[in-house]
Design an enzyme around this catalytic site. Structure first.
Site, short mmCIF file in Angstrom:
data_model
loop_
_atom_site.label_atom_id
_atom_site.label_comp_id
_atom_site.label_asym_id
_atom_site.label_seq_id
_atom_site.Cartn_x
_atom_site.Cartn_y
_atom_site.Cartn_z
N GLU A 194 2.30 6.74 0.04
CA GLU A 194 2.86 6.71 -1.19
C GLU A 194 2.63 5.65 -2.04
O GLU A 194 2.21 5.74 -3.40
CB GLU A 194 4.33 6.98 -1.09
CG GLU A 194 4.84 8.37 -0.35
CD GLU A 194 4.34 9.63 -0.96
OE1 GLU A 194 3.84 9.73 -2.06
OE2 GLU A 194 4.50 10.67 -0.41
N ARG A 203 0.02 6.37 -5.25
CA ARG A 203 0.97 6.55 -6.70
C ARG A 203 0.73 4.96 -7.42
O ARG A 203 0.31 5.17 -8.62
CB ARG A 203 2.32 6.67 -6.47
CG ARG A 203 2.59 7.96 -6.06
CD ARG A 203 4.14 8.05 -5.49
NE ARG A 203 4.51 9.06 -4.86
CZ ARG A 203 5.35 10.40 -5.35
NH1 ARG A 203 5.75 10.26 -6.38
NH2 ARG A 203 5.57 11.22 -4.28
N ASP A 250 -3.21 17.42 5.07
CA ASP A 250 -3.93 17.85 3.82
C ASP A 250 -4.93 16.62 3.32
O ASP A 250 -6.28 17.04 3.28
CB ASP A 250 -2.78 18.34 2.64
CG ASP A 250 -1.91 17.21 2.58
OD1 ASP A 250 -1.67 16.15 3.17
OD2 ASP A 250 -1.02 17.43 1.51
N GLU A 265 -0.41 21.34 -6.68
CA GLU A 265 -1.80 21.67 -6.03
C GLU A 265 -2.45 23.07 -6.57
O GLU A 265 -3.68 23.00 -6.50
CB GLU A 265 -1.08 22.09 -4.57
CG GLU A 265 -1.08 20.65 -3.83
CD GLU A 265 0.31 19.91 -4.10
OE1 GLU A 265 0.51 18.63 -4.07
OE2 GLU A 265 1.22 20.65 -4.57
#
Length: 573
Positions: A188, A192, A320, A453
């Site tokens: 993360e 980010r 993913d 998404e």
């Protein structure tokens, strides 16, 4: 006195009708004068009306041109500073799609949504990671790194929100401090914070963002100090001490370990220091040693041995973005032989993806199943709705027949993902869906947390096909967010897409991804051209930089500073 009365009577006889009845010629002359005067007055009024109509038209045209000029300024704002507007058209697409009035209006609506979200964050949660709009306070979900602020930097820049951007830039320069006793997610924090800072550096050229990106990346690097090079997924930002979460049984997560390559390669290119690229690329080399024939990896990887653990195979949560980055590092390197391995691994994985495709009854919605061992599970996460965009983007690297096949599959999956939204009362998608024979789809976990998404995939499909249907679908989704998620103090998710009950969190990725992709969906395809930029998994655009040489088995190949400087691609000190 008599003379005065006589003179007055003489004058007033001309208004007496009897005077003209006795003199027909004068009556005719008077009539002609009256008609002529009436025609002059009527013609004058007609000209005035026509003039007013023309003025209204001109005012409308001036307003339209002002709006268009503002859009051009907004688009060119970044181009003047750092080539935000690309020179070429996106691959796979014919001429650039023109910027029509509907697109301009919709883009302005999305921009207004961004202003509302950002202003609410500024007012109630400035410097905190995320805003809780219902209680009007900030929370530090990521250790107090200003996640929403950093995630929003490039969105503000691209939308031309200069005043907001400058205030955020000052906070980064003066207040952003990474020396925190906090156990951070490497994944993360990379996508980010490192990604957000690097993207803003590529867009603006302001070195403060590069310096901050290097600072946080240096704090993350010890996570890769494992026997296999597969990183631990958690690290203390102040003290190091990497480890994995207890609930994984000590394993590392596939997506969390394989989704740092774009950012760390870019950081090495921009600083001339190879250590970031070496750490990140070694993960891919290690996984490639035992890469399966179908290219599908389980979500848990042992960081000591580099071996796969028995666990779920999915294009949804925890799997993913590993597959996404195999494709995007190839694009980031400008598709040269240096990054050929990434493309080869991705194509292998796409063969595996095909084996997971199933279609519903009665409506024939295509979806991606999950797999554990030899068992297939008829479940698909909304997170997996990034896959249509990935397939469309990757189809451009195949020959004609394969390209058509994968683009067609991308369009089928996008239709399913759009129907995740359309199938609920709120027209917002749930977190995941189950598929049973004869029932098409049903919501599993029913919350919606403002995820991007599906609109991400619509953006890619519109850019690569020019089909405006994808814009219409995106607009419908945006309107559903406006209806259900917008409140006076920001945007919130839904606890249940069936009832519309609201939660109390404005996720940072709503500003970083959802609104950015919607804005670009209604922008000309030259704005952040896919020929010049590649998006990380948090929608932060990173400049494509041609890779030279071959990636050796140790993963330590990186071009020299001298060569990078010579070719104008090195921006460090």
């Amino acid at each position: 006195m008599a003379r005065g009365r006589s003179s007055s009577s003489s004058r007033w006889r001309y208004v007496n009708p009897a005077y003209y009845l006795k003199r027909p010629k004068r009556l005719a002359l008077l009539f002609i004068l009256f008609v002529s005067a009436s025609l002059v007055v009527w013609d004058r009024q007609t000209l005035v009306r026509e003039h007013e109509e023309e003025m209204f038209k001109l005012n409308d045209e001036v307003t339209r041109l002002r709006n268009l000029l503002e859009e051009v300024k907004t688009s060119k704002n970044g181009a003047v500073k750092a080539n935000v507007i690309g020179k070429g058209n996106d691959a796979f697409k014919n001429p650039d799609v023109s910027d029509d009035s509907i697109d301009i209006q919709r883009r302005e609506k999305v921009k207004d949504a961004m202003i509302h979200a950002w202003s609410s964050y500024e007012k109630y949660a400035w410097g905190h990671d995320e805003l809780q709009p219902q209680s009007k306070n900030g929370v530090d979900s990521f250790g107090g790194l200003g996640a929403t602020l950093i995630d929003s930097l490039d969105t503000l820049y691209i939308m031309g929100l200069d005043e907001q951007f400058q205030r955020a830039r000052e906070w980064v320069a003066k207040s952003l401090d990474f020396n925190k006793n906090y156990d951070a997610s490497v994944f993360e924090t990379t996508i980010r914070v490192v990604g957000g800072l690097l993207s803003t550096y590529d867009l603006s050229g302001d070195k403060v963002f590069l310096e901050k990106a290097k600072d946080i990346a240096d704090r993350l690097l010890p996570a890769w100090d494992t026997p296999s090079g597969i990183p631990y997924n958690i690290i203390n930002l102040a003290h190091g001490n990497p480890h994995n979460p207890g609930w994984t049984g000590g394993d590392s997560i596939l997506a969390d370990s394989g989704t740092e390559q774009l950012e760390f390669i870019a950081l090495s290119q921009r600083t001339g220091d190879p250590k970031y690229q070496q750490k990140a690329e070694n993960v891919i080399l290690e996984l490639n040693k035992t890469f399966p024939a179908d290219g599908l990896l389980p979500i848990y990887i042992n960081p000591h041995r580099g071996s796969r653990s028995y666990s779920t195979i999915t294009f949804g949560a925890m799997g993913d973005s590993f597959y996404e980055y195999l494709l995007k590092v190839w694009i980031q390197g400008n598709k040269t032989s240096s990054v050929k391995l990434y493309r080869e691994m991705w194509e292998t994985s796409m063969k595996g993806l095909e084996s997971l495709v199933q279609r519903t009854t009665p409506s024939q919605f295509a979806y991606l199943r999950e797999k554990i061992g030899n068992s297939l599970i008829d479940k698909m996460d909304e997170l997996a709705c990034f896959a249509p965009g990935m397939l469309a983007l990757g189809s451009t690297g195949y020959g004609p027949d394969e390209a058509k096949k994968y683009l067609s599959l991308a369009e089928e999956l996008a239709w399913t993902c759009y129907n995740f939204y359309q199938s609920t009362p709120t027209k917002l998608a749930g977190e995941n869906y189950f598929f049973n024979s004869g029932q098409d789809m049903s919501v599993g976990t029913s919350w919606n947390i403002l995820r991007p998404e599906t609109v991400e995939s619509l953006f890619y499909l519109w850019r690569l096909t020019g089909n405006k249907t994808y814009q219409e679908w995106g607009w419908n989704i945006f309107q559903a967010f406006e209806k259900n998620s917008r409140i006076e103090s920001g945007y919130v998710g839904l606890k249940d897409v069936n009832t519309g009950v609201k939660d109390n969190m404005m996720q940072s990725f709503f500003l970083a991804e959802t609104l950015k992709y919607l804005y670009l969906l209604f922008s000309p395809s030259s704005v952040i051209s896919l020929d010049e930029w590649v998006f990380n998994t948090e929608a932060h655009p990173i400049k494509i930089t041609t890779r030279h040489g071959k990636m050796d088995k140790s993963g330590h190949k990186i071009e020299s500073r001298a060569r990078a400087r010579k070719e104008g691609r090195f921006h460090g000190n």
